[in-house]
Motif scaffolding. Sequence first.
Motif, PDB file in Angstrom:
ATOM      1  N   TYR A  34      24.850  42.391  15.865  1.00 36.06           N
ATOM      2  CA  TYR A  34      25.248  43.104  17.078  1.00 36.06           C
ATOM      3  C   TYR A  34      25.559  42.120  18.209  1.00 36.06           C
ATOM      4  N   ALA A  35      24.702  41.121  18.388  1.00 38.22           N
ATOM      5  CA  ALA A  35      24.928  40.125  19.448  1.00 38.22           C
ATOM      6  C   ALA A  35      26.228  39.365  19.214  1.00 38.22           C
ATOM      7  N   PHE A  36      26.472  38.975  17.958  1.00 39.44           N
ATOM      8  CA  PHE A  36      27.692  38.254  17.631  1.00 39.44           C
ATOM      9  C   PHE A  36      28.921  39.119  17.883  1.00 39.44           C
ATOM     10  N   THR A  37      28.858  40.373  17.449  1.00 41.60           N
ATOM     11  CA  THR A  37      29.988  41.288  17.627  1.00 41.60           C
ATOM     12  C   THR A  37      30.221  41.588  19.098  1.00 41.60           C
ATOM     13  N   TRP A  38      29.153  41.770  19.843  1.00 42.12           N
ATOM     14  CA  TRP A  38      29.285  42.044  21.271  1.00 42.12           C
ATOM     15  C   TRP A  38      29.955  40.871  21.990  1.00 42.12           C
ATOM     16  N   GLY A  39      29.532  39.663  21.656  1.00 38.03           N
ATOM     17  CA  GLY A  39      30.151  38.485  22.245  1.00 38.03           C
ATOM     18  C   GLY A  39      31.621  38.373  21.883  1.00 38.03           C
ATOM     19  N   LEU A  40      31.944  38.666  20.631  1.00 34.61           N
ATOM     20  CA  LEU A  40      33.338  38.599  20.187  1.00 34.61           C
ATOM     21  C   LEU A  40      34.201  39.644  20.893  1.00 34.61           C
ATOM     22  N   VAL A  41      33.694  40.866  20.999  1.00 37.54           N
ATOM     23  CA  VAL A  41      34.457  41.928  21.659  1.00 37.54           C
ATOM     24  C   VAL A  41      34.661  41.590  23.132  1.00 37.54           C
ATOM     25  N   ALA A  42      33.640  41.078  23.794  1.00 38.50           N
ATOM     26  CA  ALA A  42      33.772  40.707  25.202  1.00 38.50           C
ATOM     27  C   ALA A  42      34.795  39.588  25.383  1.00 38.50           C
ATOM     28  N   LEU A  43      34.721  38.579  24.528  1.00 41.22           N
ATOM     29  CA  LEU A  43      35.655  37.457  24.632  1.00 41.22           C
ATOM     30  C   LEU A  43      37.078  37.883  24.302  1.00 41.22           C
ATOM     31  N   ALA A  44      37.244  38.643  23.233  1.00 40.07           N
ATOM     32  CA  ALA A  44      38.589  39.079  22.844  1.00 40.07           C
ATOM     33  C   ALA A  44      39.200  39.986  23.906  1.00 40.07           C
ATOM     34  N   THR A  45      38.405  40.875  24.477  1.00 40.48           N
ATOM     35  CA  THR A  45      38.919  41.760  25.529  1.00 40.48           C
ATOM     36  C   THR A  45      39.368  40.952  26.739  1.00 40.48           C
ATOM     37  N   ALA A  46      38.560  39.984  27.147  1.00 35.14           N
ATOM     38  CA  ALA A  46      38.910  39.163  28.315  1.00 35.14           C
ATOM     39  C   ALA A  46      40.165  38.333  28.047  1.00 35.14           C
ATOM     40  N   LEU A  47      40.232  37.731  26.855  1.00 38.06           N
ATOM     41  CA  LEU A  47      41.409  36.902  26.545  1.00 38.06           C
ATOM     42  C   LEU A  47      42.687  37.730  26.413  1.00 38.06           C
ATOM     43  N   LEU A  48      42.590  38.879  25.770  1.00 35.97           N
ATOM     44  CA  LEU A  48      43.776  39.731  25.625  1.00 35.97           C
ATOM     45  C   LEU A  48      44.239  40.273  26.969  1.00 35.97           C
ATOM     46  N   PHE A  49      43.291  40.646  27.834  1.00 31.32           N
ATOM     47  CA  PHE A  49      43.662  41.125  29.169  1.00 31.32           C
ATOM     48  C   PHE A  49      44.293  40.017  29.991  1.00 31.32           C
ATOM     49  N   ALA A  91      23.127  34.806  16.633  1.00 34.22           N
ATOM     50  CA  ALA A  91      22.654  34.906  18.016  1.00 34.22           C
ATOM     51  C   ALA A  91      23.253  33.803  18.889  1.00 34.22           C
ATOM     52  N   GLY A  92      23.300  32.594  18.361  1.00 33.04           N
ATOM     53  CA  GLY A  92      23.887  31.487  19.122  1.00 33.04           C
ATOM     54  C   GLY A  92      25.373  31.670  19.351  1.00 33.04           C
ATOM     55  N   GLY A  93      26.073  32.088  18.319  1.00 33.58           N
ATOM     56  CA  GLY A  93      27.512  32.339  18.457  1.00 33.58           C
ATOM     57  C   GLY A  93      27.800  33.478  19.416  1.00 33.58           C
ATOM     58  N   GLY A  94      26.990  34.521  19.350  1.00 34.26           N
ATOM     59  CA  GLY A  94      27.162  35.645  20.272  1.00 34.26           C
ATOM     60  C   GLY A  94      26.924  35.239  21.711  1.00 34.26           C
ATOM     61  N   ALA A  95      25.889  34.437  21.936  1.00 34.22           N
ATOM     62  CA  ALA A  95      25.605  33.966  23.296  1.00 34.22           C
ATOM     63  C   ALA A  95      26.715  33.052  23.811  1.00 34.22           C
ATOM     64  N   ALA A  96      27.218  32.183  22.942  1.00 37.35           N
ATOM     65  CA  ALA A  96      28.302  31.283  23.348  1.00 37.35           C
ATOM     66  C   ALA A  96      29.576  32.063  23.675  1.00 37.35           C
ATOM     67  N   MET A  97      29.902  33.056  22.840  1.00 37.67           N
ATOM     68  CA  MET A  97      31.109  33.848  23.122  1.00 37.67           C
ATOM     69  C   MET A  97      30.950  34.693  24.379  1.00 37.67           C
TER      70      MET A  97
END
Length: 109
Positions: A34-49, A91-97
């Motif tokens: 969940y943490a990894f996916t949340w970080g990815l969705v947040a990063l992808a949304t920001a980059l696409l916007f 968890a680390g990847g999610g926090a970094a993203m």
Amino acid sequence: MSTPSSLIDSGPATVRAPRLRIAARVGAAVLGGYAFTWGLVALATALLFKAGMGFHDAEFLASAVGLLVFLVALLWTIACRRVALAWLVLAGGGAAMAALASLVQKSIV
């Protein structure tokens, strides 16, 4: 006459250890995924916007990809040999993203 140590019943500690390992793996799969996916969705949304896509379109696309990523993260965690590695990556990847997503969001004017 000595008996092999593997045949001696050492009580509830032998039952508890596999349960803890399973709980750690399931926890890593669900919470870390969940943490990894949340970080990815947040990063992808920001980059696409930031790239010019509408916010709701970027959010929908990132969330759709996030569903697939969560499934892959869940399956990878179950297949991973070491639970500590799974926790570290997810968890680390999610926090970094999430941190990168925050920086990208701050750069949007």
